[in-house]
Structures are given as C-alpha cells and as structure tokens.
Write a protein that holds these residues in place. Sequence first.
Motif, mmCIF file in Angstrom:
data_model
loop_
_atom_site.group_PDB
_atom_site.id
_atom_site.type_symbol
_atom_site.label_atom_id
_atom_site.label_comp_id
_atom_site.label_asym_id
_atom_site.label_seq_id
_atom_site.Cartn_x
_atom_site.Cartn_y
_atom_site.Cartn_z
ATOM 1 N N ASP A 99 0.860 -1.185 0.000
ATOM 2 C CA ASP A 99 0.000 0.000 0.000
ATOM 3 C C ASP A 99 0.892 1.229 0.000
ATOM 4 N N CYS A 100 0.552 2.202 -0.820
ATOM 5 C CA CYS A 100 1.275 3.475 -0.844
ATOM 6 C C CYS A 100 0.439 4.482 -0.072
ATOM 7 N N ILE A 101 1.062 5.138 0.883
ATOM 8 C CA ILE A 101 0.387 5.890 1.923
ATOM 9 C C ILE A 101 0.845 7.340 1.935
ATOM 10 N N ALA A 102 -0.103 8.234 2.157
ATOM 11 C CA ALA A 102 0.218 9.639 2.379
ATOM 12 C C ALA A 102 0.451 9.825 3.880
ATOM 13 N N ILE A 103 1.550 10.465 4.241
ATOM 14 C CA ILE A 103 1.824 10.777 5.644
ATOM 15 C C ILE A 103 1.589 12.265 5.833
ATOM 16 N N LEU A 104 0.785 12.606 6.825
ATOM 17 C CA LEU A 104 0.448 13.994 7.105
ATOM 18 C C LEU A 104 0.653 14.284 8.586
ATOM 19 N N ARG A 105 1.095 15.473 8.903
ATOM 20 C CA ARG A 105 1.219 15.859 10.305
ATOM 21 C C ARG A 105 -0.189 16.022 10.869
ATOM 22 N N ASP A 106 -0.382 15.529 12.091
ATOM 23 C CA ASP A 106 -1.680 15.630 12.755
ATOM 24 C C ASP A 106 -1.419 15.963 14.218
ATOM 25 N N GLY A 107 -1.377 17.242 14.535
ATOM 26 C CA GLY A 107 -1.050 17.664 15.902
ATOM 27 C C GLY A 107 0.344 17.193 16.269
ATOM 28 N N ASP A 108 0.430 16.426 17.360
ATOM 29 C CA ASP A 108 1.727 15.895 17.792
ATOM 30 C C ASP A 108 2.009 14.520 17.197
ATOM 31 N N GLY A 109 1.200 14.094 16.232
ATOM 32 C CA GLY A 109 1.377 12.788 15.613
ATOM 33 C C GLY A 109 1.440 12.872 14.104
ATOM 34 N N TYR A 110 1.341 11.714 13.494
ATOM 35 C CA TYR A 110 1.439 11.575 12.049
ATOM 36 C C TYR A 110 0.302 10.675 11.582
ATOM 37 N N ARG A 111 -0.499 11.154 10.624
ATOM 38 C CA ARG A 111 -1.598 10.367 10.095
ATOM 39 C C ARG A 111 -1.131 9.659 8.836
ATOM 40 N N PHE A 112 -1.388 8.371 8.777
ATOM 41 C CA PHE A 112 -1.012 7.531 7.651
ATOM 42 C C PHE A 112 -2.295 7.161 6.902
ATOM 43 N N ASP A 113 -2.562 7.834 5.768
ATOM 44 C CA ASP A 113 -3.761 7.592 4.971
ATOM 45 C C ASP A 113 -3.423 6.679 3.804
ATOM 46 N N GLY A 114 -4.087 5.532 3.734
ATOM 47 C CA GLY A 114 -3.803 4.515 2.733
ATOM 48 C C GLY A 114 -4.298 4.855 1.345
ATOM 49 N N GLU A 115 -3.985 3.957 0.437
ATOM 50 C CA GLU A 115 -4.404 4.052 -0.962
ATOM 51 C C GLU A 115 -4.128 5.434 -1.543
ATOM 52 N N ARG A 116 -2.837 5.841 -1.393
ATOM 53 C CA ARG A 116 -2.355 7.125 -1.914
ATOM 54 C C ARG A 116 -3.129 8.317 -1.355
ATOM 55 N N GLY A 117 -3.488 8.180 -0.068
ATOM 56 C CA GLY A 117 -4.141 9.274 0.630
ATOM 57 C C GLY A 117 -5.643 9.313 0.507
ATOM 58 N N THR A 118 -6.257 8.328 -0.160
ATOM 59 C CA THR A 118 -7.709 8.343 -0.362
ATOM 60 C C THR A 118 -8.471 7.563 0.707
ATOM 61 N N LYS A 119 -7.769 6.792 1.528
ATOM 62 C CA LYS A 119 -8.409 5.977 2.570
ATOM 63 C C LYS A 119 -7.943 6.484 3.933
ATOM 64 N N ALA A 120 -8.888 6.961 4.731
ATOM 65 C CA ALA A 120 -8.557 7.494 6.048
ATOM 66 C C ALA A 120 -7.784 6.465 6.862
ATOM 67 N N GLY A 121 -6.723 6.945 7.493
ATOM 68 C CA GLY A 121 -5.883 6.040 8.263
ATOM 69 C C GLY A 121 -5.899 6.357 9.740
ATOM 70 N N HIS A 122 -4.812 5.977 10.392
ATOM 71 C CA HIS A 122 -4.685 6.140 11.834
ATOM 72 C C HIS A 122 -3.588 7.152 12.144
ATOM 73 N N VAL A 123 -3.694 7.770 13.312
ATOM 74 C CA VAL A 123 -2.681 8.684 13.776
ATOM 75 C C VAL A 123 -1.745 7.921 14.707
ATOM 76 N N TYR A 124 -0.467 7.991 14.395
ATOM 77 C CA TYR A 124 0.583 7.380 15.228
ATOM 78 C C TYR A 124 1.349 8.502 15.906
ATOM 79 N N ARG A 125 1.656 8.286 17.174
ATOM 80 C CA ARG A 125 2.415 9.283 17.936
ATOM 81 C C ARG A 125 3.739 8.684 18.392
ATOM 82 N N PRO A 126 4.769 9.511 18.441
ATOM 83 C CA PRO A 126 6.066 9.013 18.937
ATOM 84 C C PRO A 126 5.930 8.515 20.375
ATOM 85 N N ALA A 127 6.635 7.427 20.663
ATOM 86 C CA ALA A 127 6.647 6.890 22.024
ATOM 87 C C ALA A 127 7.377 7.872 22.921
ATOM 88 N N GLU A 128 6.927 7.990 24.116
ATOM 89 C CA GLU A 128 7.542 8.904 25.085
ATOM 90 C C GLU A 128 8.811 8.313 25.635
#
Length: 113
Positions: free
Chosen positions: A84-113
């Motif tokens: 899957d090719c994914i668009a990565i976007l900044r989302d507050g203090d995390g990063y949103r990974f949207d699938g299918e070249r950014g057309t499928k809403a993904g999840h927000v991942y945050r750096p581990a503390e």
Amino acid sequence: MKRFAAAMLCAGFALPAGAETTEDLLAEILDRQLGTGAVTATIHADGTISGDFHGKVMGGAWHIEDGFYCRSLTLDGEPLGQEDCIAILRDGDGYRFDGERGTKAGHVYRPAE
C-alpha cells in the motif's frame, strides 16, 4: 509530492508555506517507535519495518514511490495483503497515515515517550 511541487512551481504557483513532503516527515520519525495504543511500529532507515500489532510480531519493508510511503507488511512472518502506498500527514503531535495514496482514512501514530 516532489513531482506535484515541481509541476506547481513550473506552472507559476508557490507551495503553501510549511508544506511538508513525505521525505520531510519520514526524516522526523525514522528509527523512532510510533504507536496508536495497541499498535507500535518503527520505520527503519534501512528500509525495514518492525513492531507489534495487537500482540503479533509485525515486520515489513518500505520505499518511497511518487512521493508516497509504500510498504508491505507481515504478521508473525505471514504476508499481510498487498503493498500500500500511503500519504503521511502531520496531525497535531502525531502523524496520520492515509492509505491508498491518501484516499483511505488512516490512523494517527504518535512518537513513544
């Protein structure tokens, strides 16, 4: 994204101030553990992925293609679907990974503390 940026510049348009490319965002998170709670993942600079997906060992490989983060994953050593090719976007203090070249809403991942 680079091709889009180049096309916009050639057409006489400027990129929005602060526009971030996939490469920019990956540079911030390479070799750092990210998580959503039940899922942790590390995107390694050597092109591999490691992590834990709901108690299963996650692995995989990644590369950049046409400005997208493209990855294929395994769970407990078994392939998990197609690449899957994914668009990565900044989302507050995390990063949103949207699938299918950014057309499928993904999840927000945050750096581990």
